[in-house]
Design a protein around this motif. Structure first.
Motif: not given
Length: 507
Positions: A89-96, A139-157
């Motif tokens: 799951l790759t997240l793009t963050l706000r910068s402000d 980078d400062p506004t990008t996060v990559k979350i790698s999972l052990k296995e597929p997990s659709v509920p992660l975003l809801a968590a």
């Protein structure tokens, strides 16, 4: 014909008058909020109380949030993207966004918080995000979350406490004492806490959406009795209260000085039995047939009618009957004393003694009293032990109880109504219940993106839960808020959490 004991009890239940808490008159820029309890901690990784989430919502921004329809929406993350196989799951963050200590909210901060939730000794978030393998600040506004296995509920968590982001500087400095002086990045910052009295937050002027938050100060007060909360609202000592008693809705609607805002919740209330804990009953905790008898002896509709004026949705699964994940093959059972007595005989017992821990609020005390009367008819003698909520939760985490009546506020993904409470070894598994077959089914369901395929797996999970019954599910309540009619813009969300964007007071 003799009336059942529980019907006689239902007819006699009445709420007594309570004194109004005296508080100084509020300034125009202060919003005073009445909660059902005093929160436990103000650290997102260790908080376990529902009321704590109300405070944390205004104190700590999350990676994502939900709207009043239960849809996941941007917060600190403006965009997100899953890999084709749902293992990243790759997240793009706000910068402000900045923390209340002036430090920057960036990818490194997200990495710190997710790793803290996974590794801290006080964390109650581990089961919610256990699928995470690594977190990379690309980078400062990008996060990559790698999972052990597929997990659709992660975003809801990440729309709840697992996604709440605290200042790494403050977290490192305060450690397990972070709750005493929390530093986050929400629209309000921590000012003071007087335990069992008040929590005070002050508007954070550097919040990126500060213009949407109209009040200079928030004051939260815990009041377990719904009568007391309502009396304080009527007298002007509070502006907004949660969990108005269902029996008071019509009266509040008739009062032009007040307004009511209900929303159907995502969660459940039920009786959790200690199965593998130190305090487990040798009978009820060890013999599923006794728990089946307990469930069959309960008239769920009577509970809804008597305590909630018919407004609670009765249930027997972790999801309400309106949910697409509710399995209609297992409808809510009617009260069946003959079947219940047969289950008691199957367990080889004629009578069982069971201690039930119950929070001190009036509604759950009444629910407990009705259940006590109902199950007495099959030889289960329940002793009710009123227990302050935070004390109860602490006892429950240690497994030093026989049974308790505590709800779960629910999440937008069905996995989060089951896995945190019932997966093997989860920190928040009060029952200390473990079924490896169930865990495997839940893991498969988390890996599936297709709703129909997930429904099939949850049907298998429900079949196991209704056989083992570590939790006897009872009902699904509405979240009912009441407030001064001068308060405008309040929009309740199905998770029941108070959100204050665009809420104001009219003159």
């Amino acid at each position: 014909m003799m009336r059942p004991t529980y019907l006689a009890l239902a007819a006699s239940l009445a709420l007594g008058g309570m004194a109004v808490t005296v508080a100084p008159a509020a300034a125009q820029s202060v919003l005073k909020i009445g909660l059902q309890d005093d929160p436990d901690t103000l650290d997102p990784v260790s908080n376990w109380s529902f009321v704590g989430r109300h405070v944390l919502q205004s104190l700590c921004d999350k990676i994502v949030d939900i709207d009043q329809n239960g849809k996941i929406i941007p917060m600190l993350a403006t965009r997100w993207e899953w890999s084709p196989d749902s293992t990243a799951l790759t997240l793009t963050l706000r910068s402000d966004a900045v923390f209340h200590d002036g430090t920057k909210v960036d990818a490194a901060a997200i990495k710190y918080n997710l790793e803290r939730a996974l590794t801290s000794g006080i964390s109650r978030r581990k089961a919610e995000i256990s699928a995470i393998k690594t977190v990379e600040a690309v980078d400062p506004t990008t996060v990559k979350i790698s999972l052990k296995e597929p997990s659709v509920p992660l975003l809801a968590a990440l729309s709840d406490r697992a996604g709440m982001i605290v200042s790494p500087a403050a977290g490192a400095k305060l450690g397990d004492k972070f709750t005493d002086a929390p530093v986050c990045s929400g629209p309000y910052k921590f000012m003071e806490r007087v335990v069992q009295d008040r929590i005070v937050l002050e508007k954070f002027p550097h919040y990126y959406d500060a213009a949407k938050y109209k009040f200079d100060r928030l004051i939260y007060r815990g009041m377990p009795d719904s009568n007391v909360r309502l009396l304080n609202l009527r007298s002007g000592q509070l502006d907004l209260i949660e969990r108005l008693a269902a029996t008071d809705v019509d009266a509040v609607k008739a009062d032009k000085a007040l307004a009511v805002d209900p929303v159907v919740g995502l969660g459940y209330y039920g009786i959790t039995f200690s199965i593998g804990g130190d305090g487990a009953s040798l009978d009820a905790g060890k013999k599923a047939a006794i728990r089946e008898a307990f469930s069959l002896a309960i008239d769920r509709q009577a509970i809804s009618n008597v305590v909630f004026d018919g407004q609670a949705s009765i249930g027997n699964q972790p999801f309400p009957p309106s949910s697409p994940f509710y399995d209609k093959k297992f409808p809510v059972p009617a009260r069946d004393l003959d079947a219940a007595k047969k289950k008691m005989a199957e367990a080889g017992v004629k009578s069982v003694n069971l201690e039930l821990l119950v929070p001190t609020d009036a509604e759950r005390q009444q629910v407990a009293q009705l259940i006590q009367a109902m199950v007495q008819d099959i030889g289960i003698k329940v002793s009710i032990k009123p227990t302050e909520l935070m004390t109860l939760l602490d006892i429950a985490r240690q497994g030093k109880f026989q049974s308790h009546l505590v709800g779960w506020s629910g999440r937008v993904d069905p996995d989060l109504n089951v896995t945190p409470m019932l997966s093997c070894g989860a920190a928040t598994n009060d029952a200390k219940y473990c079924n490896e077959t169930l865990d495997a089914i839940l893991a498969k369901a988390r890996s599936l993106g297709d709703p129909a395929a997930r429904q099939a797996e949850y049907a298998k999970a429900i079949a196991i839960l209704l056989k083992d019954l570590p939790i006897v599910y009872l009902y699904h309540s509405q979240w009912i808020f009441a407030h001064s009619s001068k308060i405008t813009g309040f929009k309740p969300a199905p998770d029941g959490i108070i959100r204050l964007a665009d809420v104001s007071r009219k003159n």
